[in-house]
Design a protein around this motif. Structure first.
Motif, PDB file in Angstrom:
ATOM      1  N   MET A   1       3.992 -50.526  41.929  1.00  0.00           N
ATOM      2  CA  MET A   1       5.114 -49.858  41.292  1.00  0.00           C
ATOM      3  C   MET A   1       4.484 -48.574  40.590  1.00  0.00           C
ATOM      4  SD  MET A   1       7.866 -51.079  42.654  1.00  0.00           S
ATOM      5  CE  MET A   1       9.110 -50.487  41.643  1.00  0.00           C
ATOM      6  N   LYS A   2       3.166 -48.551  40.374  1.00  0.00           N
ATOM      7  CA  LYS A   2       2.814 -47.567  39.549  1.00  0.00           C
ATOM      8  C   LYS A   2       2.467 -46.201  40.492  1.00  0.00           C
ATOM      9  CE  LYS A   2       0.706 -50.034  35.876  1.00  0.00           C
ATOM     10  NZ  LYS A   2      -0.631 -50.568  35.373  1.00  0.00           N
ATOM     11  N   LYS A   3       2.337 -46.780  41.840  1.00  0.00           N
ATOM     12  CA  LYS A   3       2.269 -45.767  42.749  1.00  0.00           C
ATOM     13  C   LYS A   3       3.323 -45.094  43.044  1.00  0.00           C
ATOM     14  CE  LYS A   3       1.605 -45.123  47.846  1.00  0.00           C
ATOM     15  NZ  LYS A   3       1.582 -45.709  49.189  1.00  0.00           N
ATOM     16  N   ASP A   4       4.424 -45.772  43.006  1.00  0.00           N
ATOM     17  CA  ASP A   4       5.864 -45.076  43.216  1.00  0.00           C
ATOM     18  C   ASP A   4       6.493 -43.972  42.487  1.00  0.00           C
ATOM     19  OD1 ASP A   4       8.180 -44.973  44.315  1.00  0.00           O
ATOM     20  OD2 ASP A   4       9.256 -46.616  43.306  1.00  0.00           O
TER      21      ASP A   4
ATOM     22  N   HIS B   1      -1.927 -68.575  39.793  1.00  0.00           N
ATOM     23  CA  HIS B   1      -1.431 -68.054  40.902  1.00  0.00           C
ATOM     24  C   HIS B   1      -0.065 -67.425  40.618  1.00  0.00           C
ATOM     25  CE1 HIS B   1      -4.128 -70.784  43.664  1.00  0.00           C
ATOM     26  NE2 HIS B   1      -4.766 -70.163  42.573  1.00  0.00           N
ATOM     27  N   LYS B   2       0.756 -68.061  40.031  1.00  0.00           N
ATOM     28  CA  LYS B   2       2.231 -67.651  40.026  1.00  0.00           C
ATOM     29  C   LYS B   2       2.173 -66.139  39.433  1.00  0.00           C
ATOM     30  CE  LYS B   2       2.940 -70.299  35.776  1.00  0.00           C
ATOM     31  NZ  LYS B   2       3.266 -71.590  35.481  1.00  0.00           N
ATOM     32  N   VAL B   3       1.271 -65.593  38.543  1.00  0.00           N
ATOM     33  CA  VAL B   3       1.253 -64.393  38.040  1.00  0.00           C
ATOM     34  C   VAL B   3       0.666 -63.355  38.816  1.00  0.00           C
ATOM     35  CG1 VAL B   3       1.411 -65.361  35.548  1.00  0.00           C
ATOM     36  CG2 VAL B   3      -0.676 -64.787  36.493  1.00  0.00           C
ATOM     37  N   MET B   4      -0.072 -63.788  39.931  1.00  0.00           N
ATOM     38  CA  MET B   4      -0.603 -62.758  40.617  1.00  0.00           C
ATOM     39  C   MET B   4       0.415 -62.000  41.511  1.00  0.00           C
ATOM     40  SD  MET B   4      -3.818 -64.673  42.581  1.00  0.00           S
ATOM     41  CE  MET B   4      -4.337 -62.849  43.279  1.00  0.00           C
ATOM     42  N   VAL B   5       1.749 -62.436  41.958  1.00  0.00           N
ATOM     43  CA  VAL B   5       2.702 -61.416  42.611  1.00  0.00           C
ATOM     44  C   VAL B   5       2.948 -60.431  41.793  1.00  0.00           C
ATOM     45  CG1 VAL B   5       4.841 -61.464  43.376  1.00  0.00           C
ATOM     46  CG2 VAL B   5       3.099 -63.120  44.537  1.00  0.00           C
ATOM     47  N   PRO B   6       3.538 -60.819  40.502  1.00  0.00           N
ATOM     48  CA  PRO B   6       4.140 -60.091  39.379  1.00  0.00           C
ATOM     49  C   PRO B   6       3.114 -58.711  38.891  1.00  0.00           C
ATOM     50  CG  PRO B   6       4.525 -61.938  38.676  1.00  0.00           C
ATOM     51  CD  PRO B   6       3.813 -62.260  39.824  1.00  0.00           C
ATOM     52  N   MET B   7       1.709 -59.305  38.781  1.00  0.00           N
ATOM     53  CA  MET B   7       0.874 -58.328  38.537  1.00  0.00           C
ATOM     54  C   MET B   7       0.638 -57.492  39.805  1.00  0.00           C
ATOM     55  SD  MET B   7      -1.825 -60.498  36.370  1.00  0.00           S
ATOM     56  CE  MET B   7      -3.051 -59.269  36.092  1.00  0.00           C
ATOM     57  N   ALA B   8       0.528 -57.743  41.014  1.00  0.00           N
ATOM     58  CA  ALA B   8       0.113 -56.840  41.923  1.00  0.00           C
ATOM     59  C   ALA B   8       1.524 -56.239  42.239  1.00  0.00           C
ATOM     60  CB  ALA B   8      -0.158 -57.827  43.286  1.00  0.00           C
ATOM     61  N   VAL B   9       2.833 -56.500  42.220  1.00  0.00           N
ATOM     62  CA  VAL B   9       3.919 -55.648  42.281  1.00  0.00           C
ATOM     63  C   VAL B   9       3.876 -54.386  41.212  1.00  0.00           C
ATOM     64  CG1 VAL B   9       6.338 -55.580  42.120  1.00  0.00           C
ATOM     65  CG2 VAL B   9       5.206 -57.132  43.363  1.00  0.00           C
ATOM     66  N   ASP B  10       3.610 -55.074  40.015  1.00  0.00           N
ATOM     67  CA  ASP B  10       3.547 -54.050  38.852  1.00  0.00           C
ATOM     68  C   ASP B  10       2.227 -52.994  39.233  1.00  0.00           C
ATOM     69  OD1 ASP B  10       3.907 -53.125  35.989  1.00  0.00           O
ATOM     70  OD2 ASP B  10       1.867 -53.350  35.679  1.00  0.00           O
ATOM     71  N   TRP B  11       1.215 -53.199  39.791  1.00  0.00           N
ATOM     72  CA  TRP B  11       0.370 -52.105  40.003  1.00  0.00           C
ATOM     73  C   TRP B  11       0.737 -51.409  41.110  1.00  0.00           C
ATOM     74  CZ3 TRP B  11      -2.692 -50.387  44.096  1.00  0.00           C
ATOM     75  CH2 TRP B  11      -3.807 -49.704  43.664  1.00  0.00           C
TER      76      TRP B  11
ATOM     77  N   ASN C   1      -6.199 -57.945  45.271  1.00  0.00           N
ATOM     78  CA  ASN C   1      -7.567 -57.944  44.952  1.00  0.00           C
ATOM     79  C   ASN C   1      -7.949 -57.408  43.539  1.00  0.00           C
ATOM     80  OD1 ASN C   1      -8.863 -59.828  47.049  1.00  0.00           O
ATOM     81  ND2 ASN C   1      -8.329 -57.942  48.419  1.00  0.00           N
ATOM     82  N   MET C   2      -7.234 -56.441  43.211  1.00  0.00           N
ATOM     83  CA  MET C   2      -7.319 -55.935  41.879  1.00  0.00           C
ATOM     84  C   MET C   2      -6.550 -56.859  40.926  1.00  0.00           C
ATOM     85  SD  MET C   2      -8.729 -52.799  41.855  1.00  0.00           S
ATOM     86  CE  MET C   2      -7.993 -51.928  40.312  1.00  0.00           C
ATOM     87  N   THR C   3      -5.688 -57.504  41.138  1.00  0.00           N
ATOM     88  CA  THR C   3      -5.043 -58.504  40.270  1.00  0.00           C
ATOM     89  C   THR C   3      -5.995 -59.630  40.099  1.00  0.00           C
ATOM     90  OG1 THR C   3      -2.932 -57.841  40.998  1.00  0.00           O
ATOM     91  CG2 THR C   3      -3.082 -60.162  40.031  1.00  0.00           C
ATOM     92  N   LYS C   4      -6.761 -60.228  41.218  1.00  0.00           N
ATOM     93  CA  LYS C   4      -7.575 -61.352  41.085  1.00  0.00           C
ATOM     94  C   LYS C   4      -8.714 -61.009  40.535  1.00  0.00           C
ATOM     95  CE  LYS C   4     -10.395 -61.102  44.387  1.00  0.00           C
ATOM     96  NZ  LYS C   4     -11.899 -60.804  44.134  1.00  0.00           N
ATOM     97  N   ASP C   5      -9.356 -59.731  40.427  1.00  0.00           N
ATOM     98  CA  ASP C   5     -10.357 -59.391  39.585  1.00  0.00           C
ATOM     99  C   ASP C   5      -9.897 -59.435  38.193  1.00  0.00           C
ATOM    100  OD1 ASP C   5     -11.807 -59.482  41.811  1.00  0.00           O
ATOM    101  OD2 ASP C   5     -11.875 -57.290  42.293  1.00  0.00           O
TER     102      ASP C   5
END
Length: 186
Positions: free
Chosen positions: A183-186, A171-181, A25-29
């Motif tokens: 991974m910042k937690k990691d 739509h295809k950029v949502m997954v990499p953007m969400a994963v990037d977000w 949802n952060m990515t969507k926004d």
């Protein structure tokens, strides 16, 4: 599933479903903001083939609840198909605290005033529940229909909701953007 695969976590170990949903949802926004900046009219409300939301104006009522997905009013116009004179009404956006708005509200409290045809309007969020209200000044004397063009927000996505109202090419950029977000937690 795509996000978990990209994270090499096929079962919940480090990232819970609520975190993944939050990242989606952060990515969507974020994409919504980017697309809106590039294509201002993309997220305008649409009902069938019309870009207007029909707003029923009541006699002696100056506040109207607006749709919950409203982000920004683009235009408020009278119904052009009306044939009773209301099609010539005008609506001017102005801050509710502006002296002209206040004066118009005070003048409309007199029942001897003729039926107004020129209105000021403002959108204000309720301090109690965040509901957005459209205020008119002066108060209408009779019922009519106004048409509202507005920019809409997108609903949050959930576990079971894999549809997104963003343009398909994004739509295809949502997954990499969400994963990037995430991974910042990691």
């Amino acid at each position: 599933t795509h996000i978990r695969n990209s994270l090499n976590e096929t079962t919940t170990i480090f990232w819970g479903n609520p975190e993944i949903n939050f990242a989606i949802n952060m990515t969507k926004d974020e994409l919504w903001k980017i697309i809106r900046d590039a294509r201002e009219d993309y997220f305008l409300y649409r009902s069938g083939t019309t870009p207007y939301y029909s707003l029923s104006i009541s006699a002696d009522t100056f506040a109207y609840v607006l749709p919950t997905d409203l982000v920004e009013v683009r235009q408020l116009i009278p119904d052009p198909t009306a044939t009773d004179g209301t099609e010539d009404y005008t609506f001017t956006p102005i801050d509710i605290s502006h002296p002209d708005f206040i004066a118009s509200r005070l003048e409309s409290s007199s029942t001897s005033d003729p039926t107004p045809t020129d209105f000021f309007y403002d959108v204000v969020a309720s301090q109690y529940d965040g509901t957005q209200l459209l205020y008119l000044a002066p108060t209408p004397r009779s019922a009519f229909t106004a048409l509202l063009a507005y920019v809409r927000s997108l609903p949050d996505m959930t576990d079971d909701d894999h549809t997104c109202d963003l343009p398909p090419e994004h739509h295809k950029v949502m997954v990499p953007m969400a994963v990037d977000w995430l991974m910042k937690k990691d």
